[in-house]
Motif scaffolding. Structure first.
Motif, PDB file in Angstrom:
ATOM      1  N   ALA A 139      37.152  36.280  42.667  1.00 30.69           N
ATOM      2  CA  ALA A 139      38.151  37.184  42.102  1.00 30.69           C
ATOM      3  C   ALA A 139      39.302  36.411  41.467  1.00 30.69           C
ATOM      4  N   ILE A 140      39.791  35.406  42.167  1.00 27.86           N
ATOM      5  CA  ILE A 140      40.930  34.627  41.675  1.00 27.86           C
ATOM      6  C   ILE A 140      40.542  33.802  40.458  1.00 27.86           C
ATOM      7  N   ALA A 141      39.377  33.171  40.506  1.00 31.79           N
ATOM      8  CA  ALA A 141      38.930  32.389  39.356  1.00 31.79           C
ATOM      9  C   ALA A 141      38.725  33.281  38.137  1.00 31.79           C
ATOM     10  N   CYS A 142      38.206  34.499  38.361  1.00 24.70           N
ATOM     11  CA  CYS A 142      38.041  35.450  37.245  1.00 24.70           C
ATOM     12  C   CYS A 142      39.397  35.859  36.677  1.00 24.70           C
ATOM     13  N   ALA A 143      40.370  36.067  37.554  1.00 20.09           N
ATOM     14  CA  ALA A 143      41.706  36.436  37.088  1.00 20.09           C
ATOM     15  C   ALA A 143      42.309  35.333  36.225  1.00 20.09           C
TER      16      ALA A 143
END
Length: 312
Positions: A139-143
Motif C-alpha cells: 500500500a505504501i509503495a503504491c502510494a
C-alpha cells in the motif's frame, strides 16, 4: 575474533558462521554473504550503499560485540534477519517489521516500481486497494508510485494493521493511505478501485507444517490458506469485479500455487507476469475478464464452500 578488525573481516566471518550453521535464507536475501552484510551493516548503523573505503574501517570493541551478538542471535534463534533488525526493504523503501507480519519479499515490488505499466496509464490511477496488507509495504509503495492516488489497505489482523500504521506514519502518508480491519472485501461496501493488488496467504496447509524454522517465526495467518492454499484467492476472484472500475485490473500473488490455480480454473486466461529481478506466481486479470467469468468464479467458490460444509 581477535584476528578480525575491519568491516570486511566481519562480513566474511559472519558469512562463514551463517553458512556453517545451515541456516535457510529467503527473507530479503538468498545467501549467507548478503545476509551477513545486512546484519553487520545494521549493527554498525551503516547503510547498504556503503562507500568501498568503509569496508576497511576498523571496528571498536563495542562495535565488535554488537556485530557478534547479532550474528549469533541469527544462528541461535533462527529468526529471519528482519525480525532481529526490525527493518525490511521493499520497492526501495524501508519498513518496520516484527513477528506480527510477514517479512516483505514479494516480486510485486518490481511492478510497483514500474507503476504497473504497460497495463495501466499511471496518470489515470486515482484509487487503489491492497488486500491482506500486512506490514503495509504494498500500500505504501503504491502510494509513493502514484502520488495523486488514494489507497485503502485492509487486513483481518489487528496486529498486522498496528504495524502497517507505524509504517504509514514513518512515511508520512496518513493523509492518503487508509487502513481498514476487514476480511477481504467484507467492510468495503460498494467502493470501486482502479487497481486491486494482493499478496494473500497461499501456502497449502501441509507445506506450512514443513517450512524451515525461519518461516515458522512468521504469523501462520499470513501464510496458510486451506488445504490447497487457494481459499483466500478463490474469494478474491469471486468478489473482485464488484470492486473494480470499468478499466481496472486485479494483480494477485499465488506463488507456487500457480499450477493448482490453473487446474482449478482451466477456462480462465490468467496473465502470468514475468520479473527481471526474479519471482513468479503473480497473475493479472482485467475487469472485462473478471466480469466474463463471474459465474465460473462464483461456481467454484460455492462448490468449495459446499465441500467444507459437507453438502457435496
Amino acid at each position: 575474533m581477535n584476528s578480525l578488525a575491519t568491516v570486511r573481516d566481519f562480513i566474511r566471518w559472519g558469512a562463514n558462521r551463517l553458512g556453517e550453521a545451515g541456516l535457510v535464507f529467503g527473507h530479503g536475501t538468498d545467501n549467507a554473504l548478503d545476509e551477513s552484510a545486512a546484519l553487520v551493516l545494521h549493527a554498525l548503523h551503516l547503510g547498504m550503499e556503503l562507500p568501498g573505503d568503509y569496508l576497511e574501517a576498523v571496528l571498536s570493541e563495542a562495535e565488535r560485540r554488537e556485530v557478534f551478538h547479532l550474528i549469533e542471535s541469527r544462528i541461535s534463534t533462527r529468526k529471519p534477519a528482519a525480525y532481529l533488525t526490525h527493518e525490511a526493504w521493499f520497492a526501495g523503501l524501508s519498513f518496520y517489521v516484527d513477528e506480527r507480519v510477514l517479512v516483505p519479499r514479494s516480486p510485486i515490488a518490481e511492478l510497483i516500481i514500474n507503476r504497473f505499466t504497460p497495463w495501466v496509464v499511471p496518470e489515470r490511477i486515482d484509487s487503489l486497494l491492497d488486500l491482506c496488507t500486512g506490514s503495509g509495504c504494498i500500500a505504501i509503495a503504491c502510494a509513493c508510485a502514484f502520488p495523486d492516488a488514494h489507497v485503502l489497505a485492509t487486513d483481518i489482523s489487528a496486529d498486522a494493521l498496528a504495524v502497517a500504521r507505524e509504517n504509514i506514519t514513518r512515511h508520512e502518508l496518513a493523509y492518503r493511505v487508509q487502513l481498514l480491519e476487514s476480511s477481504l472485501f467484507d467492510r468495503i461496501g460498494e467502493r470501486r478501485f482502479d487497481l486491486i493488488v494482493s499478496n494473500p496467504p497461499y501456502v497449502p496447509l501441509t507445506e506450512v507444517q514443513q517450512l524451515p524454522e525461519e518461516f515458522r517465526h512468521e504469523p501462520v495467518l499470513g501464510l496458510s490458506a486451506g488445504v490447497d492454499g487457494l481459499d483466500v484467492v478463490v474469494q478474491i476472484l469471486k468478489n473482485a469485479s464488484h470492486h473494480l472500475t470499468d478499466n481496472g485490473i486485479l494483480v494477485v500473488e499465488v506463488g507456487r500455487s500457480q499450477e493448482t490455480l490453473v487446474e482449478l480454473y482451466p477456462e480462465i486466461a490468467f496473465l502470468w507476469l514475468e520479473f527481471e529481478q526474479g519471482g513468479e506466481g503473480v497473475f493479472l486479470l482485467e475487469q472485462d475478464q473478471l466480469r466474463k467469468h463471474q459465474q465460473e468464479f462464483e461456481r467454484v467458490a460455492g462448490q468449495r464452500a459446499g465441500l467444507e460444509n459437507g453438502v457435496y
